[in-house]
Design a protein around this motif. Structure first.
Motif, PDB file in Angstrom:
ATOM      1  N   LYS A 180      38.388  27.143  38.591  1.00 64.26           N
ATOM      2  CA  LYS A 180      38.206  26.332  39.801  1.00 64.26           C
ATOM      3  C   LYS A 180      38.753  27.084  41.010  1.00 64.26           C
ATOM      4  CE  LYS A 180      38.079  21.685  37.855  1.00 64.26           C
ATOM      5  NZ  LYS A 180      36.680  21.508  38.300  1.00 64.26           N
ATOM      6  N   ARG A 181      38.030  26.979  42.121  1.00 62.75           N
ATOM      7  CA  ARG A 181      38.451  27.615  43.365  1.00 62.75           C
ATOM      8  C   ARG A 181      38.182  26.688  44.533  1.00 62.75           C
ATOM      9  NH1 ARG A 181      34.496  31.772  46.180  1.00 62.75           N
ATOM     10  NH2 ARG A 181      35.683  30.849  47.855  1.00 62.75           N
ATOM     11  N   SER A 182      38.884  26.934  45.638  1.00 65.94           N
ATOM     12  CA  SER A 182      38.687  26.144  46.853  1.00 65.94           C
ATOM     13  C   SER A 182      37.544  26.757  47.655  1.00 65.94           C
ATOM     14  CB  SER A 182      39.964  26.139  47.686  1.00 65.94           C
ATOM     15  OG  SER A 182      39.768  25.446  48.895  1.00 65.94           O
ATOM     16  N   GLU A 188      35.220  23.942  43.680  1.00 65.79           N
ATOM     17  CA  GLU A 188      34.018  24.292  42.944  1.00 65.79           C
ATOM     18  C   GLU A 188      34.354  25.283  41.847  1.00 65.79           C
ATOM     19  OE1 GLU A 188      30.946  25.696  45.450  1.00 65.79           O
ATOM     20  OE2 GLU A 188      30.698  23.798  46.534  1.00 65.79           O
ATOM     21  N   ASN A 189      33.433  25.421  40.896  1.00 67.83           N
ATOM     22  CA  ASN A 189      33.619  26.374  39.818  1.00 67.83           C
ATOM     23  C   ASN A 189      33.203  27.766  40.271  1.00 67.83           C
ATOM     24  OD1 ASN A 189      34.535  24.502  37.934  1.00 67.83           O
ATOM     25  ND2 ASN A 189      32.476  24.000  37.247  1.00 67.83           N
ATOM     26  N   VAL A 190      33.948  28.757  39.834  1.00 71.58           N
ATOM     27  CA  VAL A 190      33.577  30.144  40.058  1.00 71.58           C
ATOM     28  C   VAL A 190      33.524  30.811  38.690  1.00 71.58           C
ATOM     29  CG1 VAL A 190      36.003  30.784  40.420  1.00 71.58           C
ATOM     30  CG2 VAL A 190      34.199  32.312  41.183  1.00 71.58           C
ATOM     31  N   ALA A 191      32.482  31.572  38.440  1.00 71.89           N
ATOM     32  CA  ALA A 191      32.303  32.228  37.150  1.00 71.89           C
ATOM     33  C   ALA A 191      32.826  33.660  37.225  1.00 71.89           C
ATOM     34  CB  ALA A 191      30.829  32.231  36.748  1.00 71.89           C
ATOM     35  N   ILE A 192      33.661  34.034  36.272  1.00 73.49           N
ATOM     36  CA  ILE A 192      34.123  35.409  36.130  1.00 73.49           C
ATOM     37  C   ILE A 192      33.372  36.014  34.948  1.00 73.49           C
ATOM     38  CG2 ILE A 192      36.086  36.930  35.800  1.00 73.49           C
ATOM     39  CD1 ILE A 192      36.171  35.362  38.395  1.00 73.49           C
ATOM     40  N   ARG A 360      45.894  28.427  33.513  1.00 74.57           N
ATOM     41  CA  ARG A 360      46.018  26.967  33.484  1.00 74.57           C
ATOM     42  C   ARG A 360      47.122  26.477  34.421  1.00 74.57           C
ATOM     43  NH1 ARG A 360      46.955  26.472  28.385  1.00 74.57           N
ATOM     44  NH2 ARG A 360      44.756  26.494  27.813  1.00 74.57           N
ATOM     45  N   VAL A 361      48.175  27.280  34.584  1.00 75.18           N
ATOM     46  CA  VAL A 361      49.303  26.851  35.415  1.00 75.18           C
ATOM     47  C   VAL A 361      48.938  26.816  36.894  1.00 75.18           C
ATOM     48  CG1 VAL A 361      51.035  27.666  33.803  1.00 75.18           C
ATOM     49  CG2 VAL A 361      50.146  29.230  35.511  1.00 75.18           C
ATOM     50  N   SER A 370      41.233  35.976  44.293  1.00 73.76           N
ATOM     51  CA  SER A 370      42.492  35.787  43.575  1.00 73.76           C
ATOM     52  C   SER A 370      42.236  35.442  42.112  1.00 73.76           C
ATOM     53  CB  SER A 370      43.322  34.688  44.243  1.00 73.76           C
ATOM     54  OG  SER A 370      42.616  33.455  44.252  1.00 73.76           O
ATOM     55  N   ALA A 371      41.181  34.652  41.851  1.00 70.43           N
ATOM     56  CA  ALA A 371      40.831  34.339  40.464  1.00 70.43           C
ATOM     57  C   ALA A 371      40.430  35.602  39.714  1.00 70.43           C
ATOM     58  CB  ALA A 371      39.698  33.312  40.427  1.00 70.43           C
TER      59      ALA A 371
END
Length: 408
Positions: A180-182, A188-192, A360-361, A370-371
């Motif tokens: 999840k990202r802002s 919204e979801n971001v796919a890595i 998760r944290v 950052s993700a």
């Protein structure tokens, strides 16, 4: 017989001879001794460097000297042994660049690495400040942490865009993990997207990771093209989940490679339309398909299982089985010794679980970069462990007559 008074006196004298040790005082004394030793050693090294540069010892006057000493200035250095004071020599006529400690450095490199690891592990900046104060007796400002993160991001970007060795990678495992990202005030979801490959020597490598807003065809196509441009070649089999965008991109970028659908994900899709009371029975039937000796026998067994499912009134499960079973049997075109490891996408799923444990944290990332950086940092750590050093499979079964070349 001894009198009671005499026994009492002997008891008191024995208690007076007992030595009591204060553990806290001893630890403090030892820490001070280590700190003094570190400080003295570093200052002696600085003096020796200055003597070599000036070609003269302290207060010495010679004709061959290159420069002159002009006192010193103090400089604090935070170490794991405590805060030490360095006496850095001042020189005239020659610049003093010490190899003992980098210019402007105020902390040990191990401390900086620990701060980066804490931040990348999802520890908040405020928590990092509290931890550093407890461990090293000094707080680290948010600006320092930000600068350290920029330094870490640079190393990660270099690793992520590195050129791959000029060798073949016959097996490639690809998958995407959602975080999840802002985004514009919303979450919204971001796919890595992550790719793991097995090289010609049988070792696993994380060959790529990239951000994709969604697992659409354009994201997968750009990701796979970047892998090919960086040196990914010799791909014979790509293993992944059933994603049409992924399959189309693999066919386009690596037309010479075959596609293997993860059998575990395939089973889960079938179980989604099977009542729980039939779960174990259907599971045994599906496993029997992949237990056959070759692809022809497996396909024949799949038809028999589909007929049995229809007799059990599980028509949707039978349709799913016949529609997708061929995609899950591609691994049978390769050496039997490799079947267990290329039949599923488990090797990348284990990494995904490790990534989720570390992210998760955080909950929601401020942005996609950052993700991606945190995921890549974790991947680098896993690769540097036994995971990357342990041989994953014996490739002589794949290359056959080229086995001697592989071993060389």
């Amino acid at each position: 017989m001894k009198s009671p008074n005499k026994n009492a006196k002997e008891t008191r004298s024995m208690s007076d001879n007992i030595i009591q040790l204060n553990e806290q005082v001893i630890k403090a004394e030892l820490k001070d001794l280590v700190k003094q030793s570190v400080e003295e050693t570093l200052n002696n090294l600085l003096d020796q460097e200055a003597a070599e540069l000036t070609n003269a010892s302290k207060y010495e006057r010679t004709e061959q000297r290159k420069g002159y000493r002009s006192g010193h200035y103090t400089r604090n250095l935070h170490t794991s042994s405590g805060n030490v004071t360095l006496k850095v020599p001042k020189l005239k006529g020659v610049p003093f660049e010490t190899a003992i400690i980098e210019r402007y450095r105020r902390r040990e490199s191990s401390v900086e690495e620990a701060l980066i690891e804490m931040y990348l592990a999802g520890v908040s900046v405020r928590r990092v400040e509290d931890i550093t104060e407890a461990l090293w007796g000094t707080k680290v400002s948010p600006g320092t942490i930000s600068n350290l993160n920029k330094k870490a991001y640079g190393h990660i970007e270099t690793w992520r865009h590195r050129q791959l060795p000029s060798e073949e990678y016959p097996y490639v495992f690809i998958d995407g993990i959602y975080l999840k990202r802002s985004w514009g005030g919303e979450y919204e979801n971001v796919a890595i997207l992550v790719a793991i490959a097995v090289n010609r020597d049988g070792f696993r490598e994380v060959v790529g990771a990239a951000e994709g807003m969604k697992e659409d065809k354009e994201s997968w196509r750009e990701f796979l093209l970047s892998l090919r441009q960086r040196g990914l070649k010799g791909v014979r089999l790509v293993v992944g989940d059933k994603c049409q965008a992924m399959c189309d991109s693999v066919t386009e970028v690596f037309p010479e490679a075959k596609y293997q659908r993860c059998s575990v994900h395939f089973f889960r899709n079938i179980f989604s339309v099977v009542p729980r009371k039939h779960g174990k029975e259907v599971g045994r039937m599906l496993k029997a398909i992949h237990a056959q000796e070759d692809k022809a026998a497996a396909l024949e067994k799949a038809n028999l299982v589909a007929e049995k499912l229809r007799r059990m009134k599980l028509n949707k499960a039978a349709d799913k089985l016949l529609d997708g079973i061929a995609e899950t049997l591609t691994y049978m075109d390769f050496p039997e010794e490799h079947w267990k490891k290329i039949r599923t996408n488990n090797t990348i799923e284990r990494l995904n679980r490790e990534i989720r444990r570390r992210t998760r944290v955080i909950g929601t990332f401020p942005d996609g970069e950052s993700a991606l950086m945190l995921v890549c940092a974790r991947l680098r750590h896993v690769v540097s462990s036994q995971w990357g050093a342990k041989k994953y499979m014996d490739m002589k079964h794949l290359y056959g007559c080229d086995a001697e070349t592989i071993l060389d």
